[in-house]
Design a protein around this motif. Structure first.
Motif, PDB file in Angstrom:
ATOM      1  N   GLY A 191       0.800  -1.216   0.000  1.00  0.00           N
ATOM      2  CA  GLY A 191       0.000   0.000   0.000  1.00  0.00           C
ATOM      3  C   GLY A 191       0.832   1.265   0.000  1.00  0.00           C
ATOM      4  N   PHE A 192       0.266   2.354   0.524  1.00  0.00           N
ATOM      5  CA  PHE A 192       0.907   3.658   0.516  1.00  0.00           C
ATOM      6  C   PHE A 192       1.773   3.809   1.759  1.00  0.00           C
ATOM      7  CE2 PHE A 192      -2.453   6.039  -2.193  1.00  0.00           C
ATOM      8  CZ  PHE A 192      -2.412   5.013  -3.116  1.00  0.00           C
ATOM      9  N   ASP A 193       3.004   4.234   1.567  1.00  0.00           N
ATOM     10  CA  ASP A 193       3.924   4.417   2.686  1.00  0.00           C
ATOM     11  C   ASP A 193       3.686   5.784   3.316  1.00  0.00           C
ATOM     12  OD1 ASP A 193       5.951   4.393   4.494  1.00  0.00           O
ATOM     13  OD2 ASP A 193       7.562   4.703   3.027  1.00  0.00           O
ATOM     14  N   THR A 194       2.686   5.859   4.197  1.00  0.00           N
ATOM     15  CA  THR A 194       2.365   7.121   4.859  1.00  0.00           C
ATOM     16  C   THR A 194       2.474   7.004   6.371  1.00  0.00           C
ATOM     17  OG1 THR A 194       0.013   6.515   4.876  1.00  0.00           O
ATOM     18  CG2 THR A 194       0.797   7.855   3.019  1.00  0.00           C
ATOM     19  N   GLU A 195       3.102   5.936   6.842  1.00  0.00           N
ATOM     20  CA  GLU A 195       3.175   5.697   8.274  1.00  0.00           C
ATOM     21  C   GLU A 195       4.218   6.576   8.973  1.00  0.00           C
ATOM     22  OE1 GLU A 195       1.088   3.786   9.879  1.00  0.00           O
ATOM     23  OE2 GLU A 195       0.073   3.285   8.020  1.00  0.00           O
ATOM     24  N   ASN A 196       5.242   7.002   8.239  1.00  0.00           N
ATOM     25  CA  ASN A 196       6.366   7.690   8.874  1.00  0.00           C
ATOM     26  C   ASN A 196       6.304   9.205   8.678  1.00  0.00           C
ATOM     27  OD1 ASN A 196       7.490   5.177   9.661  1.00  0.00           O
ATOM     28  ND2 ASN A 196       8.292   4.910   7.589  1.00  0.00           N
ATOM     29  N   ASP A 197       5.166   9.796   9.017  1.00  0.00           N
ATOM     30  CA  ASP A 197       5.001  11.247   8.945  1.00  0.00           C
ATOM     31  C   ASP A 197       5.503  11.807   7.618  1.00  0.00           C
ATOM     32  OD1 ASP A 197       3.942  11.395  11.526  1.00  0.00           O
ATOM     33  OD2 ASP A 197       5.941  11.388  12.403  1.00  0.00           O
ATOM     34  N   CYS A 198       4.866  11.378   6.550  1.00  0.00           N
ATOM     35  CA  CYS A 198       5.245  11.837   5.216  1.00  0.00           C
ATOM     36  C   CYS A 198       5.137  13.358   5.144  1.00  0.00           C
ATOM     37  CB  CYS A 198       4.332  11.200   4.174  1.00  0.00           C
ATOM     38  SG  CYS A 198       4.763  11.656   2.494  1.00  0.00           S
ATOM     39  N   PRO A 199       6.187  14.056   4.705  1.00  0.00           N
ATOM     40  CA  PRO A 199       6.148  15.521   4.654  1.00  0.00           C
ATOM     41  C   PRO A 199       5.125  16.032   3.654  1.00  0.00           C
ATOM     42  CG  PRO A 199       8.092  14.704   3.515  1.00  0.00           C
ATOM     43  CD  PRO A 199       7.481  13.526   4.206  1.00  0.00           C
ATOM     44  N   ILE A 200       4.547  17.192   3.968  1.00  0.00           N
ATOM     45  CA  ILE A 200       3.534  17.816   3.118  1.00  0.00           C
ATOM     46  C   ILE A 200       4.173  18.987   2.376  1.00  0.00           C
ATOM     47  CG2 ILE A 200       1.248  18.894   3.068  1.00  0.00           C
ATOM     48  CD1 ILE A 200       1.200  16.065   4.121  1.00  0.00           C
ATOM     49  N   ILE A 201       3.828  19.149   1.114  1.00  0.00           N
ATOM     50  CA  ILE A 201       4.312  20.291   0.338  1.00  0.00           C
ATOM     51  C   ILE A 201       3.964  21.577   1.085  1.00  0.00           C
ATOM     52  CG2 ILE A 201       4.050  21.561  -1.829  1.00  0.00           C
ATOM     53  CD1 ILE A 201       3.462  18.874  -3.197  1.00  0.00           C
ATOM     54  N   GLU A 202       4.933  22.453   1.216  1.00  0.00           N
ATOM     55  CA  GLU A 202       4.722  23.679   1.991  1.00  0.00           C
ATOM     56  C   GLU A 202       4.127  24.809   1.163  1.00  0.00           C
ATOM     57  OE1 GLU A 202       8.444  24.617   3.732  1.00  0.00           O
ATOM     58  OE2 GLU A 202       8.596  22.731   4.849  1.00  0.00           O
ATOM     59  N   ASP A 203       4.610  24.983  -0.051  1.00  0.00           N
ATOM     60  CA  ASP A 203       4.132  26.073  -0.909  1.00  0.00           C
ATOM     61  C   ASP A 203       3.418  25.488  -2.120  1.00  0.00           C
ATOM     62  OD1 ASP A 203       3.620  28.360  -2.284  1.00  0.00           O
ATOM     63  OD2 ASP A 203       5.716  28.807  -2.777  1.00  0.00           O
ATOM     64  N   TRP A 204       2.092  25.453  -2.052  1.00  0.00           N
ATOM     65  CA  TRP A 204       1.306  24.839  -3.116  1.00  0.00           C
ATOM     66  C   TRP A 204       1.199  25.714  -4.355  1.00  0.00           C
ATOM     67  CZ3 TRP A 204      -0.003  19.818  -2.841  1.00  0.00           C
ATOM     68  CH2 TRP A 204       0.044  19.213  -1.582  1.00  0.00           C
ATOM     69  N   THR A 205       1.606  26.982  -4.259  1.00  0.00           N
ATOM     70  CA  THR A 205       1.534  27.863  -5.429  1.00  0.00           C
ATOM     71  C   THR A 205       2.461  27.380  -6.543  1.00  0.00           C
ATOM     72  OG1 THR A 205       3.229  29.344  -4.504  1.00  0.00           O
ATOM     73  CG2 THR A 205       0.920  29.871  -4.048  1.00  0.00           C
ATOM     74  N   ILE A 206       3.369  26.463  -6.219  1.00  0.00           N
ATOM     75  CA  ILE A 206       4.255  25.898  -7.233  1.00  0.00           C
ATOM     76  C   ILE A 206       3.456  25.161  -8.313  1.00  0.00           C
ATOM     77  CG2 ILE A 206       4.587  23.651  -6.109  1.00  0.00           C
ATOM     78  CD1 ILE A 206       7.538  23.797  -6.923  1.00  0.00           C
ATOM     79  N   LEU A 207       2.206  24.821  -7.994  1.00  0.00           N
ATOM     80  CA  LEU A 207       1.342  24.117  -8.953  1.00  0.00           C
ATOM     81  C   LEU A 207       0.621  25.065  -9.898  1.00  0.00           C
ATOM     82  CD1 LEU A 207      -0.367  21.566  -6.520  1.00  0.00           C
ATOM     83  CD2 LEU A 207       1.678  21.192  -7.923  1.00  0.00           C
ATOM     84  N   SER A 208       0.670  26.356  -9.630  1.00  0.00           N
ATOM     85  CA  SER A 208      -0.062  27.326 -10.448  1.00  0.00           C
ATOM     86  C   SER A 208       0.357  27.251 -11.912  1.00  0.00           C
ATOM     87  CB  SER A 208       0.164  28.744  -9.919  1.00  0.00           C
ATOM     88  OG  SER A 208      -0.501  28.928  -8.694  1.00  0.00           O
ATOM     89  N   GLY A 209      -0.636  27.340 -12.790  1.00  0.00           N
ATOM     90  CA  GLY A 209      -0.385  27.310 -14.222  1.00  0.00           C
ATOM     91  C   GLY A 209      -0.349  25.922 -14.817  1.00  0.00           C
TER      92      GLY A 209
END
Length: 314
Positions: A191-209
């Motif tokens: 399955g998905f390896d999310t057990e070890n406090d997977c980091p979250i993207i901090e600045d989502w504006t990088i997805l703009s455009g």
């Protein structure tokens, strides 16, 4: 021709909004279907459908006829459903509806588990978008269905069965993934390896455009995504809209756009290896999944047992 078959013909045209699509669904030729409905219209002395419009829609008289037809069909099904349960509950067939992603991931395991406990029960599964599942439950075509929303009409009962993870999928060959390596989630056979406090993207504006694959506006997940993008100041290029999350995931795997997806849809795709998966902030990271049914309709005992089994995992 039996009235029951003519009723089925009319309702099929009504739901498909097309004689051609209805004929394909019914397994008859389009001329034969048109002739059947023309004959019925002549007998009733009304026109049921306005054929000059596209898509096909009922006339004012046709709408009245179809509403009574739907009610009659439901009453008819309920009557014999009750009789069948009384005569021999073991032979009762329960019909479960589910969006495509859940019909291919979540539902098979649960049906197998239920079948092991109640091997005498016959089970039918139907795949459809949520809006269609609601219609099918109203018409008695299904006994219960998986719903991604509890915001249904007042006659529907929803019961929570699980909390599901939501992720962002980005085509693996997009250059942006090189900047987000530390945030990527590994997927293996377990399955998905999310057990070890997977980091979250901090600045989502990088997805703009960037290109985004959208769900239809009425989809609960799409409303959540729109609010997320607004809150994170992300302005996307919206060029593709789909009505099923699994289709969106498969398009994303082909580089057509990024996609916010349920865990079930990602697991149901055959192209996981062509995607980079990212965890989302806590306020969008999960959503409730429900089992729903028409509270105005008869609920078979076996269906109640199946729903209770689903709820045990909470």
């Amino acid at each position: 021709m039996k009235f029951e078959q003519r009723e089925k013909n009319v309702l099929s045209v009504y739901y498909n909004k097309s004689f051609t699509k209805a004929a394909a669904e019914l397994g008859v030729s389009q001329p034969a279907l048109s002739a059947s409905i023309n004959k019925l219209e002549n007998e009733l002395g009304i026109r049921i459908f306005e054929r000059k419009k596209s898509p096909i829609s009922p006339t004012e008289e046709g709408r009245v006829y179809i509403e009574y037809l739907k009610k009659f069909r439901l009453d008819y099904r309920e009557c014999f459903s009750k009789i069948n349960d009384i005569m021999d509950n073991r032979n009762r067939t329960i019909t479960i509806g589910a969006p495509v992603a859940y019909a291919n991931t979540f539902i098979p395991d649960k049906v197998a588990e239920f079948n092991e406990q109640y091997p005498e029960c016959k089970i039918a599964i139907k795949e459809a978008a949520l809006s269609r599942l609601v219609e099918m439950a109203a018409d008695g075509e299904i006994d219960c269905f998986i719903s991604t929303s509890s915001d249904l009409e007042s006659n529907y009962v929803t019961e929570l069965i699980k909390q599901e993870k939501i992720y962002l999928c980005i085509p693996k060959d997009w250059d942006i993934n090189n900047k987000l390596t530390e945030y990527q989630i590994n997927i293996d056979s377990s399955g998905f390896d999310t057990e070890n406090d997977c980091p979250i993207i901090e600045d989502w504006t990088i997805l703009s455009g960037m290109k985004l694959i959208n769900l239809e506006d009425k989809q609960p997940l799409q409303k959540t995504v729109v609010e997320f993008l607004r809150k994170e100041n992300v302005i996307s290029d919206n060029s593709i809209t789909v009505n099923q999350v699994l289709l969106g995931v498969n398009l994303a795997s082909r580089g057509m756009g990024m996609m916010f997806s349920s865990e079930a849809a990602i697991r149901g795709s055959n192209y996981q290896n062509k995607l980079c998966i990212y965890a989302l902030p806590e306020y969008i990271a999960s959503r409730p999944i429900f089992i729903a049914y028409n509270g105005d309709a008869y609920l078979p005992r076996m269906c109640r047992l199946f729903m209770d089994m689903l709820k045990k995992q909470l």
